[in-house]
Structures are given as structure tokens and as C-alpha cells.
Design a protein around this motif. Structure first.
Motif, PDB file in Angstrom:
ATOM      1  N   ASN A 760       0.950  -1.173   0.050  1.00 16.31           N
ATOM      2  CA  ASN A 760       0.065   0.116  -0.042  1.00 16.31           C
ATOM      3  C   ASN A 760       0.740   1.201   0.049  1.00 16.31           C
ATOM      4  O   ASN A 760       2.317   1.237   0.100  1.00 16.31           O
ATOM      5  CB  ASN A 760      -0.680   0.073   1.193  1.00 16.31           C
ATOM      6  CG  ASN A 760      -2.049  -1.003   1.074  1.00 16.31           C
ATOM      7  OD1 ASN A 760      -2.493  -1.485  -0.055  1.00 16.31           O
ATOM      8  ND2 ASN A 760      -2.253  -1.692   2.436  1.00 16.31           N
ATOM      9  N   ASP A 762       1.091   3.480   2.324  1.00 16.15           N
ATOM     10  CA  ASP A 762       1.830   3.872   3.566  1.00 16.15           C
ATOM     11  C   ASP A 762       2.877   2.802   3.670  1.00 16.15           C
ATOM     12  O   ASP A 762       3.150   2.773   4.906  1.00 16.15           O
ATOM     13  CB  ASP A 762       0.667   3.712   4.513  1.00 16.15           C
ATOM     14  CG  ASP A 762      -0.068   2.462   4.617  1.00 16.15           C
ATOM     15  OD1 ASP A 762       0.059   1.496   3.919  1.00 16.15           O
ATOM     16  OD2 ASP A 762      -0.958   2.128   5.573  1.00 16.15           O
ATOM     17  N   SER A 764       2.275  -0.749   4.008  1.00 17.95           N
ATOM     18  CA  SER A 764       1.719  -1.808   4.582  1.00 17.95           C
ATOM     19  C   SER A 764       1.236  -2.570   3.505  1.00 17.95           C
ATOM     20  O   SER A 764       1.141  -2.311   2.162  1.00 17.95           O
ATOM     21  CB  SER A 764       0.507  -1.614   5.590  1.00 17.95           C
ATOM     22  OG  SER A 764      -0.430  -0.779   4.804  1.00 17.95           O
TER      23      SER A 764
END
Length: 804
Positions: A760, A762, A764
């Protein structure tokens, strides 16, 4: 991920690709195929004439370099001039240093015959010349002249003695001077009875006469010497006239060869100096004692050490046993009454002599095995001449009285055949090698699979059939051999140049065709030859497969298990290599030990395998460290492995097992995996791909093909697939599958059926994906480890508080 099609797993060749039906319809091969680099190097090395540009032909066994080089040299040698003959002859000035004579090819043996005939004629004609009436008359006249001179001197001496009162009486022991008184010789008793004064007077007169006698004796010796010289000069003139007649045509024949003319003049002079040898009779017997067997006429022989009379062009000498004597030549000896004797007729030529003016080909390994051969070759090439001498004397072990043949000038190309490893060893550790072998011709093991090279393949088999009287091959047989060539090359776009092995397959196929009563070799015979060659050597593979099928060696081909992957290994049993499935398992827990390779800890893992495992730590850090510290203690092991493990081709399998163990997602056991991985998760190429796939296929077929089994292979190895036809049929029928994998994400999705998970924004990973589960598990282990550490700290702090 891409599933392979039948066309992708084997590059087929059909008889429709050929414009002919059988190999007896095409022309035999007339050049070296697939070795353009080596051919260019050979052409350069053979054409350049500067010193030191000898050739080292490097190549693995079976690439046909020996046969190819010999054929190449023989074709080139036909265009070169034939080198001269070399002979050794007696050196009349320095008998222990035989001379060399160089003659045009074919003239050496002719000179030897002519010399033999010449000496035979001299031994026949010279004695006859001394039996003629003319010679006898001249000899008698010469003798009479000197006899008259001797008589005159004796008469003068007697007359002088009579006047002095003495008588000269010859005896066997010399001349006696006897006093004479009143015309009568005085006896010793009578001389003793004479008065002392008379005796003294006689003695004085006698002493004076003795001086005159001594002078007369000197004159007589001078006359004897002149008589001997006159007879000797007469004999030389008579023999010289005969020799002149005998050598006239001889010298005219060899007038253009100054060394031969000079040698003939030396022979003439020696014969004239040794006429007693040719006149025969008692004088000849006195020259050699009866116990000596040496032929006194052997020194007039011609030792033809190099005879190129039958050669056409430059010589090509192939030698597989280059001992020092074979290489440099030798001086033979014969035993006579316990003593070893030799002469110039026992000089024997070596390989360098026979190849002089042409090419000498030797395997470097055999050259290095034989003591002194390498040093002898280096010396000859450095000095550009061949010196024949005993190795013991050359290296100072011991010396004996022997001959020292004149060196022969050397001009040739030396071609050494050897493994590339030997080339690099000599290049780095033998200082003279770089100066003497400046040209490297390297034979490769593969060539492009182009239509042109396929036709040359067919021409090679045509040549083999013609040369060895084998049955010719039809187009289908050649097509199968082309496919087998790609299999040996492990590349669909290449053909192997291991012609020794390919020729053996063709020979065996011919055997099966003859056994079936066929007139041509077909594709079935080639297929049978390949299968039988493998069957003869695969007993170990069958035993391993039997153990797997019976469950002694555990390999699952159904179900799904967490932390367990079927890896693939390659075993080599000499003539063949075969694949073996190998269970790889991984366990993971919270800890600080990191990734532990049990094979390494047990000292069963090789350096490359250890490197592959360490790369996995780099992948884990690269992928998950942003989510949580790597607070884990993981174990990787090859189950039921009882021997060393080497190579990194199982590193992707180990990574998949580890990801499964961390994520808890089971791995499909019907799939096997091979391929190495880098720290970025890219699947990299490996070797032995066909053997690995076929090894797993054999196990699956034995246990039962379900249509779900298959193998994950690196996408970059796509061109390396040349699988057996039964595997290709299974792929075509959907009973077995090959998956091309580019990275870890593709592989883990095929193995688990679970999405790998893209990162993702971010950093993650999505929940429920493999990477998401691994990251969550790592966070959990990290938290557990931190909690445990905090608890220990609190507990240790309580004990340390003095107010507790």
C-alpha cells in the motif's frame, strides 16, 4: 505467471525441414562446424611465421577438437611445401660430432643407397686396380730405383770401411764393424792379443767409421721414407683415379647440394688415407682385432633420420605419448663384450624432427606427465633447433663418453590440446608459456541452432557414416539428433558441439537399425539409442525413485502443508545426471537468532548454498523491516539429506517454505519448485532444469498423475527447456504443468492460491494476503519479544532494589 505450452517445453525438429530424404544424398562435411572463433585463431596461428606463435587448443573433452584439428591441419598441410630430408653422416675431422646434411624430400634415402653402392664399388674396384700389370710394373720400378740407391750407399760404405781397415757385416740385429789385418778379419781373441797401442789405434779408426756408418744409416732411412712415400703416392694416384671415375657421376648428381659435395670429398680423402681397408687381405685384418665386431665400413653409411619421400605437403604429426626420447630423439647403444657403444648410425629422430617444416600436435596433459618433455620442448622452441642427447646428460645426472650430434634447425608449429583449466594454470604459473604459445584457439560446446548449422549437423553424420561404414540416416533420424543436440546444449536456440557423444548415439542407432534389418537409421532407432544409453546408467535413480514411491524417502505430491515445499536437486552419477525431489521445511518463532541454515550448521552446506540462504535474510529485511523488526528465529532444512548440499537453485524453494511458515498459508504439495532468488525477490536462472523437471515427473507418474502436478521454473530459463517427449505429451494432455515464474510474488500465489499482496502507499500490505499475514506475524513476534524483554527487566529490577 505463465503456464508453458507443449511448444515451449521442447523445440521440435521434423524431417520436413530438410530438402533431402537421407544423408547419402548430401555431401560430407569438409570443414569444422560451430567453431568460428577457434577456426579463425587456428588460421591466424598457422599463417603467422613469427617466433612464439604456437597454438594452444582449449576445449572440453568430447567437443571433437582432436579430430577437427587433425582434419584442419591435414587440409592446410597439402598446400604447404614438403620439407627436406635430414641425414647424419660421419664427421671425419671430429668423429664424436656427427654432421647433418639437408636434402630435398626423397633425396635422403637416395643418397644412402648411392653411398652404399659407391662403397661397394670402391671395395670391388680398388683391389682390382692394384692387381694390374701396369701397377705392378710401376711399383717394381719404383722399388728398383730405391733398391739401387740403397745398394750404392752400402757399396760406398763397404769401400770406405775397407780403406779404413774394417769389414761391414750385416746381421739380424744390425751392422757389425770387424777389423781387418792383412786382408783377414780379426777375431775377438786375436784382437785381445794385439798390443795396446794397436788396439787403441783400431778403436779410434772404428769410432770414426761408426760416425760414417751412422750418417749412411740416416741416408738409408731417408731413402726408405722416400720409397714408402713414393709407393704411397703411387697407391693414392691409382686409387684416386678409380675414385675419380666412381664419384664423377655421383658429384654431378648432387652438384647443387654443397653439403653433399663436401661430404663426398671428405669420404674420398678418408678412403685414400685408409687404402689398406679397401685393399683387403692381412692388412684389413690387422686394423681390427678378431674380437671386435664393429664394421669398419659403417662410417661411410648415411643415416637418414627424417625421410619425407612419401610425404605430400607439410607433415602433420599427432602424438599421444610424448616421452622425452620420443619428442627429442635418442641415441641408441648396443652391447659389445659388456660395454655399450654407439655411433652416428644409431641416432634416431624424434617427433620434432619428423614434424619439422610442418605441424606437431600433442595433448598437453600427456606432455606434462612425462619427465623432461616439457623442458625439452621449451628449449627447442626457444633455440629454434633440436639437440639430440640423453636426458641424463642433459640434466647432469651422469655423463658417459658418447657422440654429440650436430643440432638440426627447427621450423614448425606446435599445437597443444588441453582442457581450459590447464591453459590458465600454464598461463599464470609457467613464465615461458606466454612467450611460446601466443595463440589460443578455444573450442566451444554450443553453436546457434540455425538452418545452416542444422545442415552442417547432417553433413557431419554423413561424414561419420561414410568414414565408419555405418548405415546412413534418414531425415527423421537427423531431426531427432538435432533435438538431442539442443538437449545436450540445454538450450532451444543452440546445438551442442559435443560431437564425440553425438557420434556415439549415431553408432548405437546404427546398431539397432541393423538389428531390425533396416537399410537406413530412423527416428525410432535414435530414440532407442538415447533411451538405452540413459537406462544403462540410471540404476541409482531407479533406486532413489523406488525409495520415494515406497515412502522411505518422504515426498508428498498431494495436499497442502504449511512451511513445506518440494524442492528439486540434480545428482550426477558419471555418464548421466538426473533430478531428485527433495522436501524442504521451514519453522519460525519469535527470537533473536534470525535465519538458521541447518545444513550449514551440520557442515553439509556448501558456500554457494550458504550464500543463497543469507540472501533470504536480505529479502526479508528489504520486504518487511518497515513493518516490524525481524525478531524471529527460523530454521531451514533439506529433510532426509545425508550428503552435502551445494548451489543456490533451491533458495526460492526455501523462501517459499519460510513465507508459508510465517504466514500460516499452506503450500500445494503437488507443485515442485526450482530457481534462485535475489534480495529483491527476482527469480534467477539455474542449471539442470530438464533433469529436475523430469525427475519430479517420474515420481508423479509413478504415484499417479492427477492433472494438478507441475513445476515452477524461472521465466529466464524458458529457452533451456528440452524435455523428454513423454513429458511433452503430458503437458499437451494437461496432466502435468510447467509454470514460468518471474518473481517471488508470482510463485507464492501459484503455490498457495492466495494473493501475494501489493504494498500500500503507506508501506503496509493488504490484510489476508501472504505478505500481509507475514508482516502481521513478524509484528506479533516482535511485540512478544519486546514484552518478554520488559518483563525480564522488571523482574531483574525488583531483585536489585535494596528496599524490596
Amino acid at each position: 505467471m505463465q503456464r508453458a505450452t507443449p511448444e515451449q517445453v521442447r523445440a521440435s525438429c521434423t524431417d520436413k525441414e530438410f530438402a533431402w530424404v537421407r544423408t547419402d544424398e548430401i555431401s560430407p562435411l569438409d570443414t569444422i562446424i560451430g567453431q568460428e572463433r577457434a577456426v579463425r585463431a587456428l588460421e591466424f596461428g598457422l599463417e603467422i611465421e613469427n617466433k612464439g606463435f604456437n597454438i594452444f587448443v582449449a576445449g572440453l573433452p568430447g567437443t571433437g577438437k582432436n579430430t577437427a584439428v587433425q582434419s584442419f591441419l591435414e587440409n592446410m598441410a597439402k598446400t604447404k611445401p614438403t620439407p627436406p630430408d635430414w641425414c647424419y653422416v660421419y664427421n671425419f675431422k671430429e668423429p664424436y660430432k656427427p654432421r647433418t646434411i639437408s636434402l630435398p624430400s626423397g633425396k635422403g634415402a637416395e643418397l644412402a643407397r648411392d653411398m652404399k653402392d659407391f662403397i661397394a664399388a670402391a671395395r670391388r674396384e680398388i683391389p682390382r686396380s692394384f692387381e694390374t700389370e701396369e701397377y705392378t710394373k710401376k711399383r717394381e720400378e719404383t722399388g728398383e730405383i730405391f733398391a739401387a740407391e740403397r745398394s750404392r750407399l752400402f757399396a760406398q760404405l763397404n769401400e770406405h770401411a775397407m780403406k779404413a781397415g774394417f769389414l761391414i757385416q750385416p746381421t739380424p740385429t744390425g751392422l757389425f764393424i770387424i777389423p781387418v789385418i792383412d786382408g783377414e778379419p780379426v777375431k775377438e781373441k786375436e784382437f785381445a792379443a794385439l798390443p795396446t797401442e794397436k788396439q787403441r789405434e783400431i778403436i779410434l779408426r772404428r769410432q770414426k767409421l761408426e760416425e760414417d756408418v751412422a750418417g749412411t744409416f740416416r741416408e738409408l732411412q731417408n731413402i726408405e721414407r722416400k720409397a714408402h712415400e713414393a709407393i704411397w703416392d703411387l697407391d693414392r694416384r691409382v686409387a684416386g683415379f678409380v675414385l675419380g671415375l666412381l664419384t664423377k657421376e655421383f658429384k654431378e648428381k648432387y652438384a647443387a647440394i654443397s653439403d653433399v659435395v663436401a661430404y663426398l670429398e671428405s669420404v674420398e680423402a678418408d678412403i685414400l688415407n685408409n687404402l689398406a681397408l679397401f685393399r683387403g687381405g692381412d692388412e684389413t685384418e690387422r686394423l681390427n682385432p678378431p674380437w671386435v665386431k664393429e664394421d669398419p665400413f659403417r662410417r661411410y653409411a648415411v643415416n637418414v633420420t627424417v625421410d619425407n619421400s612419401d610425404a605430400e605437403g607439410a607433415p602433420v604429426v599427432m602424438e599421444y605419448h610424448p616421452t622425452y626420447n620420443n619428442l627429442m630423439g635418442r641415441i641408441e647403444k648396443e652391447a659389445v663384450f659388456g660395454a655399450l657403444i654407439t655411433d652416428f648410425t644409431m641416432i634416431r629422430a624424434g617427433l620434432l624432427h619428423r614434424a619439422n617444416g610442418g605441424y606437431l600436435v600433442m595433448p598437453v596433459e600427456e606432455l606434462l606427465k612425462n619427465p623432461f618433455s616439457w623442458d625439452g620442448l621449451k628449449r627447442a622452441l626457444r633455440e629454434c633447433q633440436v639437440v639430440i642427447e640423453d636426458a641424463s646428460e642433459r640434466f647432469g645426472f651422469f655423463t658417459t663418453k658418447t657422440i654429440q650430434p650436430e643440432p638440426i634447425p627447427l621450423s614448425l608449429k606446435v599445437i597443444l590440446l588441453g582442457d581450459p583449466t590447464l591453459y590458465y594454470l600454464l598461463y599464470h604459473y609457467e613464465p615461458d608459456f606466454q612467450e611460446l604459445f601466443k595463440v589460443k584457439a578455444e573450442f566451444g560446446t554450443r553453436m546457434e541452432r540455425s538452418p545452416e548449422n542444422i545442415e552442417k549437423y547432417a553433413a557431419f553424420f554423413c561424414t561419420l557414416c561414410e568414414k565408419e561404414k555405418l548405415l546412413h540416416l534418414d531425415a527423421s533420424a537427423v531431426a531427432k539428433l538435432v533435438e538431442h543436440g539442443s538437449r545436450l546444449a540445454e538450450d532451444q536456440t543452440k546445438l551442442a558441439t559435443r560431437f564425440s557423444e553425438l557420434a556415439d548415439v549415431a553408432r548405437e542407432a546404427c546398431h539397432y537399425a541393423l538389428k531390425d534389418g533396416e537399410t537406413y537409421v530412423g527416428d525410432t532407432h535414435v530414440r532407442r539409442a538415447v533411451e538405452e544409453r540413459f537406462y544403462r546408467s540410471n540404476m541409482i535413480q531407479e533406486r532413489i525413485n523406488e525409495l520415494i514411491i515406497r515412502g522411505a524417502l518422504v515426498v508428498d505430491i498431494e495436499g497442502a502443508v504449511v512451511g513445506q515445499v518440494n524442492g528439486l536437486a540434480v545428482l550426477n552419477s558419471g555418464e548421466i545426471s538426473f533430478g531428485k525431489p527433495q522436501r524442504i521445511t521451514a519453522t519460525a518463532a519469535a527470537g533473536r537468532e534470525g535465519l538458521v541454515d541447518i545444513e550449514r550448521e551440520a557442515k553439509l552446506g556448501g558456500r554457494i548454498h550458504t550464500k543463497g540462504v543469507l540472501i533470504l535474510s536480505g529479502y526479508l529485511a528489504e520486504t518487511y523491516y518497515a513493518q516490524a523488526p525481524l525478531a524471529l528465529s527460523a530454521r531451514l532444512v533439506f529433510e532426509q539429506s545425508y550428503e552435502g548440499v551445494e548451489g543456490d537453485s533451491a533458495s526460492s524453494s526455501e523462501l517459499y517454505a519460510l513465507l508459508s511458515a510465517l504466514s500460516g498459508v499452506p503450500v500445494k504439495q503437488e507443485l515442485a519448485v526450482t530457481g534462485s532468488v535475489n534480495q529483491k525477490g527476482i527469480i534467477q536462472a539455474i542449471g539442470g532444469l530438464n533433469e529436475k523437471i523430469e525427475g519430479y515427473f517420474d515420481i508423479c507418474r509413478a504415484k499417479g498423475l492427477t492433472g494438478a502436478q507441475g513445476v515452477l521454473v524461472p521465466r529466464v530459463n524458458k529457452d533451456n527447456l528440452m524435455l523428454r517427449e513423454d513429458v511433452v505429451d503430458a503437458v499437451r494432455d494437461g496432466r502435468f504443468h510447467i509454470y514460468f515464474i518471474g518473481d517471488v510474488n508470482e510463485g507464492i500465489e501459484v503455490l498457495t492460491g492466495c494473493p501475494a499482496g501489493d504494498r500500500n502507499p503507506d508501506g503496509s500490505f493488504p490484510e489476508g494476503t501472504v505478505h500481509g499475514r507475514v508482516a502481521a506475524r513478524l509484528k506479533e513476534m516482535s511485540a512478544k519479544l519486546l514484552a518478554g524483554k520488559a518483563a525480564k527487566t522488571r523482574k531483574r529490577g525488583g531483585y536489585d532494589n535494596p528496599d524490596h
